[in-house]
Design a protein around this motif. Structure first.
Motif, PDB file in Angstrom:
ATOM      1  N   LEU A   1     -14.639  -2.015 -32.884  1.00 43.47           N
ATOM      2  CA  LEU A   1     -13.596  -1.248 -32.211  1.00 43.47           C
ATOM      3  C   LEU A   1     -12.534  -0.859 -33.230  1.00 43.47           C
ATOM      4  CD1 LEU A   1     -13.226  -3.432 -28.985  1.00 43.47           C
ATOM      5  CD2 LEU A   1     -14.461  -1.284 -29.228  1.00 43.47           C
ATOM      6  N   PRO A   2     -12.649   0.306 -33.837  1.00 45.73           N
ATOM      7  CA  PRO A   2     -11.697   0.667 -34.883  1.00 45.73           C
ATOM      8  C   PRO A   2     -10.301   0.985 -34.353  1.00 45.73           C
ATOM      9  CG  PRO A   2     -13.196   2.479 -34.438  1.00 45.73           C
ATOM     10  CD  PRO A   2     -13.689   1.318 -33.634  1.00 45.73           C
ATOM     11  N   GLU A   3     -10.162   1.270 -33.048  1.00 39.54           N
ATOM     12  CA  GLU A   3      -8.860   1.624 -32.500  1.00 39.54           C
ATOM     13  C   GLU A   3      -8.026   0.400 -32.111  1.00 39.54           C
ATOM     14  OE1 GLU A   3      -9.303   4.258 -29.260  1.00 39.54           O
ATOM     15  OE2 GLU A   3     -10.328   5.822 -30.406  1.00 39.54           O
ATOM     16  N   PHE A   4      -8.560  -0.788 -32.286  1.00 34.47           N
ATOM     17  CA  PHE A   4      -7.864  -1.997 -31.860  1.00 34.47           C
ATOM     18  C   PHE A   4      -7.775  -2.989 -33.009  1.00 34.47           C
ATOM     19  CE2 PHE A   4      -9.634  -0.180 -28.019  1.00 34.47           C
ATOM     20  CZ  PHE A   4      -8.592  -0.288 -27.111  1.00 34.47           C
ATOM     21  N   ASN A   5      -6.733  -3.804 -32.950  1.00 37.94           N
ATOM     22  CA  ASN A   5      -6.564  -4.933 -33.861  1.00 37.94           C
ATOM     23  C   ASN A   5      -6.735  -6.225 -33.070  1.00 37.94           C
ATOM     24  OD1 ASN A   5      -5.898  -3.197 -36.017  1.00 37.94           O
ATOM     25  ND2 ASN A   5      -3.757  -3.132 -35.351  1.00 37.94           N
ATOM     26  N   ILE A   6      -7.497  -7.142 -33.611  1.00 35.26           N
ATOM     27  CA  ILE A   6      -7.706  -8.427 -32.963  1.00 35.26           C
ATOM     28  C   ILE A   6      -6.569  -9.359 -33.360  1.00 35.26           C
ATOM     29  CG2 ILE A   6      -9.252 -10.384 -32.685  1.00 35.26           C
ATOM     30  CD1 ILE A   6     -11.570  -8.564 -33.350  1.00 35.26           C
ATOM     31  N   LEU A   7      -5.782  -9.781 -32.373  1.00 31.91           N
ATOM     32  CA  LEU A   7      -4.648 -10.659 -32.656  1.00 31.91           C
ATOM     33  C   LEU A   7      -5.082 -12.120 -32.777  1.00 31.91           C
ATOM     34  CD1 LEU A   7      -1.941  -9.147 -30.271  1.00 31.91           C
ATOM     35  CD2 LEU A   7      -2.345  -8.653 -32.689  1.00 31.91           C
TER      36      LEU A   7
ATOM     37  N   VAL B   1     -10.147 -13.261 -25.996  1.00 29.46           N
ATOM     38  CA  VAL B   1      -9.809 -12.550 -27.226  1.00 29.46           C
ATOM     39  C   VAL B   1      -8.753 -11.507 -26.881  1.00 29.46           C
ATOM     40  CG1 VAL B   1     -10.654 -11.156 -29.145  1.00 29.46           C
ATOM     41  CG2 VAL B   1     -12.141 -12.897 -28.126  1.00 29.46           C
ATOM     42  N   GLN B   2      -7.626 -11.546 -27.584  1.00 32.88           N
ATOM     43  CA  GLN B   2      -6.540 -10.605 -27.315  1.00 32.88           C
ATOM     44  C   GLN B   2      -6.552  -9.495 -28.361  1.00 32.88           C
ATOM     45  OE1 GLN B   2      -2.688 -12.360 -26.849  1.00 32.88           O
ATOM     46  NE2 GLN B   2      -1.701 -10.407 -26.321  1.00 32.88           N
ATOM     47  N   PHE B   3      -6.510  -8.249 -27.856  1.00 31.10           N
ATOM     48  CA  PHE B   3      -6.522  -7.075 -28.709  1.00 31.10           C
ATOM     49  C   PHE B   3      -5.161  -6.383 -28.639  1.00 31.10           C
ATOM     50  CE2 PHE B   3     -10.939  -7.746 -27.583  1.00 31.10           C
ATOM     51  CZ  PHE B   3     -11.610  -7.506 -28.765  1.00 31.10           C
ATOM     52  N   ASN B   4      -4.886  -5.605 -29.655  1.00 34.19           N
ATOM     53  CA  ASN B   4      -3.702  -4.748 -29.699  1.00 34.19           C
ATOM     54  C   ASN B   4      -4.140  -3.388 -30.227  1.00 34.19           C
ATOM     55  OD1 ASN B   4      -1.132  -3.759 -29.622  1.00 34.19           O
ATOM     56  ND2 ASN B   4      -0.470  -4.762 -31.507  1.00 34.19           N
ATOM     57  N   ARG B   5      -3.724  -2.334 -29.513  1.00 30.88           N
ATOM     58  CA  ARG B   5      -4.145  -0.998 -29.937  1.00 30.88           C
ATOM     59  C   ARG B   5      -3.479  -0.634 -31.265  1.00 30.88           C
ATOM     60  NH1 ARG B   5      -6.538   3.274 -27.409  1.00 30.88           N
ATOM     61  NH2 ARG B   5      -6.399   2.201 -25.390  1.00 30.88           N
ATOM     62  N   ALA B   6      -4.262  -0.185 -32.214  1.00 31.26           N
ATOM     63  CA  ALA B   6      -3.737   0.223 -33.514  1.00 31.26           C
ATOM     64  C   ALA B   6      -2.946   1.525 -33.349  1.00 31.26           C
ATOM     65  CB  ALA B   6      -4.872   0.410 -34.514  1.00 31.26           C
ATOM     66  N   SER B   7      -1.678   1.497 -33.700  1.00 29.79           N
ATOM     67  CA  SER B   7      -0.796   2.644 -33.465  1.00 29.79           C
ATOM     68  C   SER B   7      -0.618   3.540 -34.688  1.00 29.79           C
ATOM     69  CB  SER B   7       0.575   2.146 -33.012  1.00 29.79           C
ATOM     70  OG  SER B   7       1.155   1.302 -34.004  1.00 29.79           O
TER      71      SER B   7
END
Length: 201
Positions: free
Chosen positions: A1-7, A30-36
């Motif tokens: 998932l290139p649009e997200f960062n794994i926290l 698993v918590q993700f954060n959208r790469a802005s």
């Protein structure tokens, strides 16, 4: 998932009660954060530049009505195109996203600049009409007699186009800068990370 960062991730052990008995279950979250970064470069920065470009109308003369209104119209159309392209990249969801709110507020700033242009042009025309007051001749004395001014026109003469443009030159940038500061504070405060999350480091 290139649009997200794994926290990070966390593990939980729960006990499920079923009709056949009690069972232990191991859950992994698993918590993700959208790469802005992509949206900052492709959407937010062009949006800020479009809003700043719309402020150029405050530096044009009120007599150049077509140039002022045309610049505002081009800015609105550019932002509308940017909003459509941004929504194509994002998932179709039923609630408002942060990006929708930001782009909507920027559209309100552009509409405010357009309304200011129209209002200033209207006042400039009212002032020009007051200077070129129609003159009527009195048939008895053969002298010129000026027609009385309208009440609304007297009120508009108190406002000057230069003063309104000066206020807009100062007010619009300050208001937009304040909104961006509030937006960054809101974005930083809205990031929620669970307490027992194990960072991915």
């Amino acid at each position: 998932l290139p649009e997200f960062n794994i926290l990070g991730h966390r593990q939980r052990l729960i006990e499920a009660s079923l009709s056949s008995g009690n069972y232990s279950r191991l859950l992994a979250d698993v918590q993700f954060n959208r790469a802005s970064g992509h949206y900052m470069i492709q959407i937010l920065l062009p949006t800020i530049l479009i809003v700043i470009m719309s402020w150029l109308v405050f530096w044009l003369s009120p007599e150049h009505v077509s140039a002022r209104v045309g610049l505002c119209a081009v800015s609105i159309l550019a932002l509308s195109t940017l909003m459509v392209s941004a929504n194509k990249e994002l998932p179709k969801i039923s609630y408002l996203k942060d990006l929708d709110i930001y782009l909507g507020v920027c559209m309100l700033y552009l509409l405010g600049a357009l309304m200011e242009c129209v209002f200033v042009s209207f006042i400039a025309q009212a002032i020009g009409a007051s200077k070129n007051t129609d003159v009527q001749l009195d048939p008895d004395r053969k002298v010129a007699k000026a027609t009385p001014k309208q009440g609304l026109q007297k009120i508009l003469l108190v406002l000057k186009p230069d003063n309104i443009d000066l206020f807009s030159k100062i007010g619009f940038p300050i208001a937009f800068a304040t909104f961006n500061v509030f937006w960054m504070v809101y974005r930083s405060a809205s990031k929620h990370v669970v307490d027992d999350l194990i960072p991915l480091n």
